[in-house]
Design a protein around this motif. Structure first.
Motif, mmCIF file in Angstrom:
data_model
loop_
_atom_site.group_PDB
_atom_site.id
_atom_site.type_symbol
_atom_site.label_atom_id
_atom_site.label_comp_id
_atom_site.label_asym_id
_atom_site.label_seq_id
_atom_site.Cartn_x
_atom_site.Cartn_y
_atom_site.Cartn_z
ATOM 1 N N TYR A 162 67.785 123.550 -8.445
ATOM 2 C CA TYR A 162 68.460 122.291 -9.003
ATOM 3 C C TYR A 162 69.790 122.304 -9.184
ATOM 4 C CZ TYR A 162 69.860 124.566 -13.577
ATOM 5 O OH TYR A 162 71.048 125.304 -14.247
ATOM 6 N N ALA A 163 70.526 120.558 -9.780
ATOM 7 C CA ALA A 163 71.420 120.156 -9.725
ATOM 8 C C ALA A 163 70.726 119.563 -10.925
ATOM 9 C CB ALA A 163 71.838 119.454 -8.330
ATOM 10 N N ILE A 164 72.074 119.386 -11.915
ATOM 11 C CA ILE A 164 72.089 118.115 -12.956
ATOM 12 C C ILE A 164 73.615 117.775 -13.177
ATOM 13 C CG2 ILE A 164 72.491 118.491 -15.351
ATOM 14 C CD1 ILE A 164 69.211 118.321 -14.261
ATOM 15 N N GLY A 165 73.550 116.431 -13.254
ATOM 16 C CA GLY A 165 75.164 116.214 -13.428
ATOM 17 C C GLY A 165 75.102 115.331 -14.591
ATOM 18 N N TRP A 166 75.977 114.440 -14.998
ATOM 19 C CA TRP A 166 76.461 113.946 -16.342
ATOM 20 C C TRP A 166 77.444 113.032 -15.744
ATOM 21 C CZ3 TRP A 166 74.561 113.815 -20.999
ATOM 22 C CH2 TRP A 166 74.212 115.225 -21.682
ATOM 23 N N PHE A 167 76.987 111.743 -15.852
ATOM 24 C CA PHE A 167 77.477 110.530 -15.714
ATOM 25 C C PHE A 167 78.014 109.918 -16.534
ATOM 26 C CE2 PHE A 167 76.442 110.584 -10.980
ATOM 27 C CZ PHE A 167 75.933 112.039 -10.458
ATOM 28 N N ARG A 168 78.266 108.566 -16.432
ATOM 29 C CA ARG A 168 78.913 108.241 -17.631
ATOM 30 C C ARG A 168 79.298 106.574 -17.187
ATOM 31 N NH1 ARG A 168 84.730 110.193 -19.503
ATOM 32 N NH2 ARG A 168 86.119 109.652 -17.651
ATOM 33 N N GLN A 169 79.083 105.307 -18.216
ATOM 34 C CA GLN A 169 79.430 103.996 -17.560
ATOM 35 C C GLN A 169 79.533 103.429 -18.987
ATOM 36 O OE1 GLN A 169 76.136 101.775 -15.600
ATOM 37 N NE2 GLN A 169 77.265 100.488 -14.447
ATOM 38 N N ALA A 170 81.030 102.568 -18.452
ATOM 39 C CA ALA A 170 81.389 102.405 -19.310
ATOM 40 C C ALA A 170 81.140 100.961 -18.836
ATOM 41 C CB ALA A 170 82.893 102.465 -19.376
ATOM 42 N N PRO A 171 81.376 99.384 -20.397
ATOM 43 C CA PRO A 171 81.507 98.529 -20.108
ATOM 44 C C PRO A 171 81.815 97.702 -19.041
ATOM 45 C CG PRO A 171 81.226 99.022 -22.377
ATOM 46 C CD PRO A 171 81.455 99.843 -21.583
ATOM 47 N N GLY A 172 81.597 96.799 -17.794
ATOM 48 C CA GLY A 172 82.320 96.484 -16.898
ATOM 49 C C GLY A 172 82.612 97.219 -15.552
ATOM 50 N N SER B 146 80.522 115.786 -14.588
ATOM 51 C CA SER B 146 80.716 116.752 -14.162
ATOM 52 C C SER B 146 79.115 116.811 -13.300
ATOM 53 C CB SER B 146 80.409 117.635 -15.214
ATOM 54 O OG SER B 146 80.446 118.755 -15.119
ATOM 55 N N CYS B 147 78.841 118.489 -12.416
ATOM 56 C CA CYS B 147 78.165 118.575 -11.978
ATOM 57 C C CYS B 147 77.891 120.109 -11.941
ATOM 58 C CB CYS B 147 77.512 118.210 -11.146
ATOM 59 S SG CYS B 147 75.851 118.895 -9.513
ATOM 60 N N ILE B 148 76.579 120.553 -12.349
ATOM 61 C CA ILE B 148 76.305 122.163 -12.693
ATOM 62 C C ILE B 148 74.510 122.214 -11.374
ATOM 63 C CG2 ILE B 148 74.754 121.787 -14.220
ATOM 64 C CD1 ILE B 148 76.229 125.066 -14.513
ATOM 65 N N ARG B 149 75.005 123.600 -10.091
ATOM 66 C CA ARG B 149 74.457 123.948 -9.330
ATOM 67 C C ARG B 149 73.166 125.456 -9.824
ATOM 68 N NH1 ARG B 149 78.273 122.006 -6.823
ATOM 69 N NH2 ARG B 149 78.834 120.604 -6.864
ATOM 70 N N SER B 150 72.228 125.510 -10.040
ATOM 71 C CA SER B 150 71.352 126.270 -9.871
ATOM 72 C C SER B 150 71.639 127.401 -9.220
ATOM 73 C CB SER B 150 70.480 126.346 -10.388
ATOM 74 O OG SER B 150 69.451 126.027 -9.760
ATOM 75 N N SER B 151 72.090 127.240 -7.580
ATOM 76 C CA SER B 151 71.767 127.888 -6.689
ATOM 77 C C SER B 151 72.988 129.382 -6.887
ATOM 78 C CB SER B 151 72.273 126.995 -5.154
ATOM 79 O OG SER B 151 73.409 126.461 -5.134
#
Length: 119
Positions: free
Chosen positions: A32-42, A49-54
């Protein structure tokens, strides 16, 4: 079915810290890869960030390098984002997302957790 549930958001003063958690299920936790994303208003959603299991490799957006750390606990199927020295520009809804290592894009998303940093 992949399920992701974020927690740990809240209100914090500038300079403070928060740890976000992403409880993951429905996929093999070694491909897998798990990523963190964010969205601010407008604003558009941005990758944080992202992390890969491989190979355990990680990536960070320039804006959070040196302040945020992504990690996993495979035994608990958890992914974390430790956020230190927060500033008001970090205010956003934070999402974790999953993709298999062979996929081209993140296809499963959590519901998000609000992070608000006061000045």
């Amino acid at each position: 079915e992949v399920q992701l549930v974020e927690s740990g958001g809240g209100l914090v003063q500038a300079g403070g810290s928060l740890r976000l958690s992403c409880a993951a299920s429905g996929f093999t936790f070694d491909d897998y890869a798990i990523g963190w994303f964010r969205q601010a208003p407008g604003k558009e959603r941005e990758g944080v960030s992202c992390i890969r299991s491989s190979d355990g490799s990680t990536d960070y957006a320039d804006s959070v390098k040196g302040r945020f750390t992504i990690s996993t606990n495979k035994a608990k199927n958890m992914v974390y984002l430790q956020m230190n020295n927060l500033n008001p520009d970090d205010t956003a809804v934070y999402y974790c997302a999953h993709k298999s290592s062979s996929a081209g894009s993140f296809g499963s998303w959590g519901q998000g957790t609000q992070v608000t940093v006061s000045s």
